[in-house]
Design a protein around this motif. Structure first.
Motif, PDB file in Angstrom:
ATOM      1  N   HIS A 111     -64.768-104.733  -0.931  1.00  0.00           N
ATOM      2  CA  HIS A 111     -64.299-105.917  -1.661  1.00  0.00           C
ATOM      3  C   HIS A 111     -63.751-105.549  -3.039  1.00  0.00           C
ATOM      4  O   HIS A 111     -62.805-106.184  -3.535  1.00  0.00           O
ATOM      5  N   HIS A 140     -67.227-114.206   7.808  1.00  0.00           N
ATOM      6  CA  HIS A 140     -66.074-113.552   8.446  1.00  0.00           C
ATOM      7  C   HIS A 140     -66.393-113.207   9.887  1.00  0.00           C
ATOM      8  O   HIS A 140     -65.604-113.435  10.789  1.00  0.00           O
ATOM      9  N   LEU A 310     -58.819-115.465   3.948  1.00  0.00           N
ATOM     10  CA  LEU A 310     -58.690-115.102   5.364  1.00  0.00           C
ATOM     11  C   LEU A 310     -57.243-115.234   5.831  1.00  0.00           C
ATOM     12  O   LEU A 310     -56.729-114.403   6.577  1.00  0.00           O
ATOM     13  N   GLN A 317     -50.434-107.519   8.582  1.00  0.00           N
ATOM     14  CA  GLN A 317     -50.689-106.328   9.419  1.00  0.00           C
ATOM     15  C   GLN A 317     -50.326-106.611  10.867  1.00  0.00           C
ATOM     16  O   GLN A 317     -49.784-105.763  11.562  1.00  0.00           O
ATOM     17  N   LEU A 378     -60.463 -97.264   5.726  1.00  0.00           N
ATOM     18  CA  LEU A 378     -61.838 -97.147   5.206  1.00  0.00           C
ATOM     19  C   LEU A 378     -61.857 -96.974   3.691  1.00  0.00           C
ATOM     20  O   LEU A 378     -62.578 -96.128   3.154  1.00  0.00           O
ATOM     21  N   ARG A 380     -62.845 -97.510   0.008  1.00  0.00           N
ATOM     22  CA  ARG A 380     -63.991 -98.033  -0.742  1.00  0.00           C
ATOM     23  C   ARG A 380     -63.820 -97.624  -2.203  1.00  0.00           C
ATOM     24  O   ARG A 380     -63.469 -96.473  -2.488  1.00  0.00           O
ATOM     25  N   PHE A 441     -57.982 -97.133  12.772  1.00  0.00           N
ATOM     26  CA  PHE A 441     -56.993 -98.189  12.551  1.00  0.00           C
ATOM     27  C   PHE A 441     -57.655 -99.494  12.091  1.00  0.00           C
ATOM     28  O   PHE A 441     -57.121-100.227  11.273  1.00  0.00           O
ATOM     29  N   TRP A 442     -58.821 -99.795  12.647  1.00  0.00           N
ATOM     30  CA  TRP A 442     -59.533-101.044  12.301  1.00  0.00           C
ATOM     31  C   TRP A 442     -60.631-100.817  11.299  1.00  0.00           C
ATOM     32  O   TRP A 442     -61.441-101.712  11.061  1.00  0.00           O
ATOM     33  N   LEU A 444     -64.201 -98.787  10.328  1.00  0.00           N
ATOM     34  CA  LEU A 444     -65.356 -98.397  11.144  1.00  0.00           C
ATOM     35  C   LEU A 444     -66.607 -99.063  10.578  1.00  0.00           C
ATOM     36  O   LEU A 444     -66.594 -99.526   9.437  1.00  0.00           O
ATOM     37  N   ARG A 447     -68.078-103.000   8.354  1.00  0.00           N
ATOM     38  CA  ARG A 447     -66.922-103.637   7.728  1.00  0.00           C
ATOM     39  C   ARG A 447     -65.671-103.604   8.613  1.00  0.00           C
ATOM     40  O   ARG A 447     -64.601-104.040   8.196  1.00  0.00           O
ATOM     41  N   CYS A 449     -62.671-104.321  11.067  1.00  0.00           N
ATOM     42  CA  CYS A 449     -61.930-105.583  11.110  1.00  0.00           C
ATOM     43  C   CYS A 449     -62.524-106.592  12.112  1.00  0.00           C
ATOM     44  O   CYS A 449     -62.498-106.364  13.327  1.00  0.00           O
ATOM     45  N   PRO A 450     -63.024-107.715  11.615  1.00  0.00           N
ATOM     46  CA  PRO A 450     -63.585-108.713  12.545  1.00  0.00           C
ATOM     47  C   PRO A 450     -62.492-109.501  13.268  1.00  0.00           C
ATOM     48  O   PRO A 450     -62.777-110.228  14.219  1.00  0.00           O
TER      49      PRO A 450
HETATM   50  C1  HEM Z   1     -52.952-105.324  13.383  1.00  0.00           C
HETATM   51  C2  HEM Z   1     -53.635-106.147  12.612  1.00  0.00           C
HETATM   52  C3  HEM Z   1     -54.808-105.766  11.762  1.00  0.00           C
HETATM   53  C4  HEM Z   1     -55.221-104.540  11.285  1.00  0.00           C
HETATM   54  C5  HEM Z   1     -54.569-103.175  11.508  1.00  0.00           C
HETATM   55  C6  HEM Z   1     -56.427-104.752  10.517  1.00  0.00           C
HETATM   56  C7  HEM Z   1     -57.136-103.741   9.882  1.00  0.00           C
HETATM   57  C8  HEM Z   1     -58.252-103.944   9.094  1.00  0.00           C
HETATM   58  C9  HEM Z   1     -58.951-102.909   8.383  1.00  0.00           C
HETATM   59  C10 HEM Z   1     -58.572-101.424   8.375  1.00  0.00           C
HETATM   60  C11 HEM Z   1     -59.977-103.484   7.718  1.00  0.00           C
HETATM   61  C12 HEM Z   1     -60.986-102.777   6.783  1.00  0.00           C
HETATM   62  C13 HEM Z   1     -62.117-102.211   7.576  1.00  0.00           C
HETATM   63  C14 HEM Z   1     -62.885-101.134   6.850  1.00  0.00           C
HETATM   64  O1  HEM Z   1     -62.462-100.685   5.778  1.00  0.00           O
HETATM   65  O2  HEM Z   1     -63.929-100.689   7.380  1.00  0.00           O
HETATM   66  C15 HEM Z   1     -59.923-104.895   8.000  1.00  0.00           C
HETATM   67  C16 HEM Z   1     -60.795-105.828   7.489  1.00  0.00           C
HETATM   68  C17 HEM Z   1     -60.678-107.176   7.694  1.00  0.00           C
HETATM   69  N1  HEM Z   1     -59.795-107.808   8.539  1.00  0.00           N
HETATM   70 FE1  HEM Z   1     -58.345-106.958   9.636  1.00  0.00          FE
HETATM   71  N2  HEM Z   1     -56.725-106.082  10.531  1.00  0.00           N
HETATM   72  C18 HEM Z   1     -55.768-106.733  11.277  1.00  0.00           C
HETATM   73  C19 HEM Z   1     -55.714-108.073  11.571  1.00  0.00           C
HETATM   74  C20 HEM Z   1     -56.573-109.016  11.086  1.00  0.00           C
HETATM   75  C21 HEM Z   1     -56.486-110.433  11.370  1.00  0.00           C
HETATM   76  C22 HEM Z   1     -55.426-111.087  12.250  1.00  0.00           C
HETATM   77  C23 HEM Z   1     -57.507-111.022  10.687  1.00  0.00           C
HETATM   78  C24 HEM Z   1     -57.894-112.474  10.626  1.00  0.00           C
HETATM   79  C25 HEM Z   1     -57.617-113.344  11.569  1.00  0.00           C
HETATM   80  C26 HEM Z   1     -58.239-109.962   9.968  1.00  0.00           C
HETATM   81  C27 HEM Z   1     -59.337-110.172   9.154  1.00  0.00           C
HETATM   82  C28 HEM Z   1     -60.015-109.164   8.469  1.00  0.00           C
HETATM   83  C29 HEM Z   1     -61.118-109.421   7.531  1.00  0.00           C
HETATM   84  C30 HEM Z   1     -61.683-110.784   7.142  1.00  0.00           C
HETATM   85  C31 HEM Z   1     -61.534-108.176   7.047  1.00  0.00           C
HETATM   86  C32 HEM Z   1     -62.603-107.896   6.005  1.00  0.00           C
HETATM   87  C33 HEM Z   1     -63.959-107.756   6.635  1.00  0.00           C
HETATM   88  C34 HEM Z   1     -65.060-107.712   5.582  1.00  0.00           C
HETATM   89  O3  HEM Z   1     -64.836-108.028   4.416  1.00  0.00           O
HETATM   90  O4  HEM Z   1     -66.179-107.342   5.974  1.00  0.00           O
HETATM   91  N3  HEM Z   1     -57.640-108.766  10.250  1.00  0.00           N
HETATM   92  N4  HEM Z   1     -58.877-105.156   8.856  1.00  0.00           N
END
Ligand code: HEM
Length: 509
Positions: A111, A140, A310, A317, A378, A380, A441-442, A444, A447, A449-450
């Motif tokens: 954050h 989330h 949100l 992305q 990832l 931080r 990509f998402w 790990l 945290r 990506c939900p």
């Molecule tokens: C191709 C599309 C997307 C990619 C590549 C992506 C990638 C990521 C990544 C890399 C993170 C950080 C995870 C970490 O550092 O461990 C993240 C967090 C997050 N993503 Fe995505 N995301 C995508 C789409 C979305 C969509 C469509 C939503 C909502 C509908 C979303 C909501 C979130 C939220 C709320 C977090 C923060 C989680 C937290 O604070 O704990 N993402 N995402």
């Protein structure tokens, strides 16, 4: 006339001031020495300091190649990349990643990274984002990972209709009298489509069909990016005025607030009256209210702030992944035929089988492996100096991250890594939504990506809808590398690149 001259002079001095500030800050970063990893990294002497300053400035437009080179030079060894505003300590070994994920959020915070990047205090309606996982962490997860994912299949037919209708409109606009192919600006169209689809799920049909709201909702994430970028280069005391200029007095945000507030207030009133779950609207706005803490109840402002945050994260992305998938299709056209065959062979229609289309899943995973929209993941921020067990130091204020693009192109993990192989992940037996240190990509861990299950469902629906109904192509003179540009660590599609689109019925005739 005099006024115009004065205004342009003021603008000129303002830009000079900002530039001077950037160079000054970059010089400070380039010449400071606050941790062990920096000391070993930074040579002394004025010419070395100038070299460092150039490196900091170069990162703005060459970040992805600097990160890739750093990884290639000492694979799995941590390295530092100096950037404007902070240093990046880049780690990639299993041990480093494990320790990064296990670190408490009082030390390494996602954050805090978001705050550095997007300045939510100014861009998200005074949103006071907590550095640590606060109430919104579980919100989330519940809203996106649980409720949105569970409700998606039921909503998909309506979303697909919307996708087909809007794509047809975009295509219609792109025809010229001389060419039977339509030309559409790929990234702009992708953002419009994703914004409309997401809006339907976030706030429901009525607001989505309101052109004023939708235009503001589309403009808002773009404004947050640009303003966050400008604010990173601006001294804090100028932030309010700079925000006002960069956002045209917060036009998009104000429009969204004007529509969202009365709806949220009404829904909070209904909650107080004890409205039954079965009578509540089925959208993210409602789920945010339903998933908010029961002890300290959120007021309308807090619900709106969370919704904005949100919303902001949901559009770009996903749009970029869609654009890169379209480019991979036109660059590897044999897959278009294979994917059409897979769609046609789904027994109950492909829309109800999105989780059972192995080639589409593998193709999209290969596309995201080679074309992530950022070269790091990832991320931080160190709220306190953090020391890995091997002695690698992440000084307070620096970021630690993983070089996802480099890892995803590493021959040690992927055979012929530069080759596009749409079957790669079928052979490997892994799915696009899987979390994996070789495919960060998402992100790990807790945290990660939900929104990924939702994102993948929508991405598949959009790609399948296009290839089922249209032939697509691109001006072959365009070199794939020239279809995007680099900004810091990000890899962003150029708005000028057009996709050529042709309805399939016409081709067959
Ligand atoms: C191709 C599309 C997307 C990619 C590549 C992506 C990638 C990521 C990544 C890399 C993170 C950080 C995870 C970490 O550092 O461990 C993240 C967090 C997050 N993503 Fe995505 N995301 C995508 C789409 C979305 C969509 C469509 C939503 C909502 C509908 C979303 C909501 C979130 C939220 C709320 C977090 C923060 C989680 C937290 O604070 O704990 N993402 N995402």
């Amino acid at each position: 006339m005099e006024y115009l001259l004065l205004a342009s002079l003021q603008g000129f001095f303002f830009v000079c001031f900002i530039l001077a500030f950037v160079v000054f800050k970059s010089w400070k970063i380039a010449t400071s020495s606050s941790g062990e990893i920096k000391k070993s990294f930074r040579p002394a002497g004025i010419s070395a300091k100038i070299e460092s300053l150039v490196a900091v400035l170069r990162f703005f437009v060459s970040g992805p190649s600097i990160i890739l080179d750093g990884y290639a030079n000492g694979k799995n060894a941590p390295y530092v990349v100096q950037t404007q505003g902070k240093d990046l300590v880049i780690v990639s070994s299993d041990n480093h990643i494990k320790e990064l994920l296990e670190a408490p959020e009082t030390q390494l915070s996602l954050h805090a990274v978001a705050k550095d990047l997007f300045k939510p205090k100014y861009t998200m309606y005074e949103f006071d984002v907590h550095d640590e996982m606060a109430a919104n962490g579980s919100m989330h997860f519940r809203v996106l990972r649980t409720l949105l994912t569970a409700n998606l299949p039921r909503m998909l037919p309506e979303l697909q209709n919307m996708m087909q209708r809007e794509f047809a409109k975009e295509t219609l606009q792109g025809y010229t009298k001389t060419d039977e192919w339509s030309r559409i600006p790929t990234f702009d169209v992708a953002k419009r489509l994703v914004a409309r689809i997401n809006s339907y799920l976030f706030v429901g049909k009525d607001l989505t069909e309101n052109p004023e709201y939708l235009e503001a909702a589309l403009a808002y994430p773009q404004e947050v990016f640009v303003t966050g970028e400008v604010l990173q280069l601006t001294p804090e005391f100028l932030a309010p005025v700079v925000t006002s200029i960069a956002t045209k007095q917060g036009k998009a945000l104000k429009t969204m607030l004007r529509y969202l507030f009365p709806i949220v207030e009404e829904r909070l009133r209904q909650r107080e009256k004890g409205i039954l779950p079965s009578e509540r609207p089925l959208d993210c706005l409602q789920w945010i209210i339903d998933s908010s803490p029961t002890k300290e109840k959120w007021d309308a402002k807090k619900v709106v702030q969370e919704t904005l945050a949100l919303w902001f994260g949901s559009v770009h992305q996903l749009s970029m992944a869609f654009v890169y998938a379209l480019y991979d299709l036109v660059d590897n056209p044999s897959y278009i035929t294979l994917l059409r065959e897979e769609l046609a062979s789904a027994p109950d229609g492909w829309l109800s089988s999105l989780n059972d289309l192995p080639l589409l899943d593998s193709f999209l995973k290969e596309s995201t492996r080679l074309s992530p929209s950022d070269s790091i993941s990832l991320r931080r921020k160190a709220l306190k100096t953090f020391i890995f067990s091997d002695g690698t130091v992440v000084p307070k204020g620096s970021w630690v991250c993983v070089p996802q693009r480099a890892i995803q192109r590493d021959a040690a993990y992927y055979e012929n890594p530069e080759r596009f192989d749409g079957h790669r992940f079928i052979k490997q037996g892994s799915a696009l939504t899987d979390l994996d240190a070789r495919f960060p990509f998402w992100g790990l861990g807790k945290r990660a990506c939900p929104g990924r299950f939702y994102a993948v469902g929508i991405l598949k629906m959009m790609v399948a809808s296009v290839i089922e109904q249209y032939d697509i192509d691109i001006d072959q003179a365009t070199n794939p590398e020239d279809r995007m540009f680099w900004w810091r660590s990000a890899i962003i599609p150029k708005s000028t690149i057009e996709l050529r689109v042709h309805e399939r019925q016409k081709t067959r005739a």
